[in-house]
Design a protein around this motif. Sequence first.
Motif: not given
Length: 83
Positions: A25-35, A44-55
Amino acid sequence: GDVVIIISSSGRSKNIIEAAKFCKRKKIFLCTLTGFSSANPLKKMGNINLWVNSKAYNIIESVHQIWLLSIVDRIIGKTEYPT
């Protein structure tokens, strides 16, 4: 010029999702780190999305830590030592 880095192993934590929505909403650059699932909502929400393929939490959190330390090292390294 701010950047927000949001970390969630599952990418489904309610408070984290709300923080990501605020950034959008505030147009703040967002980087996400998930797994876990590659289809997690946070990814699906970040400008850069780093995802770890692990459970496995330990694997996911360890990789996230390495990524974060690498980012900090690049930032500090510019003034402290050549990277």
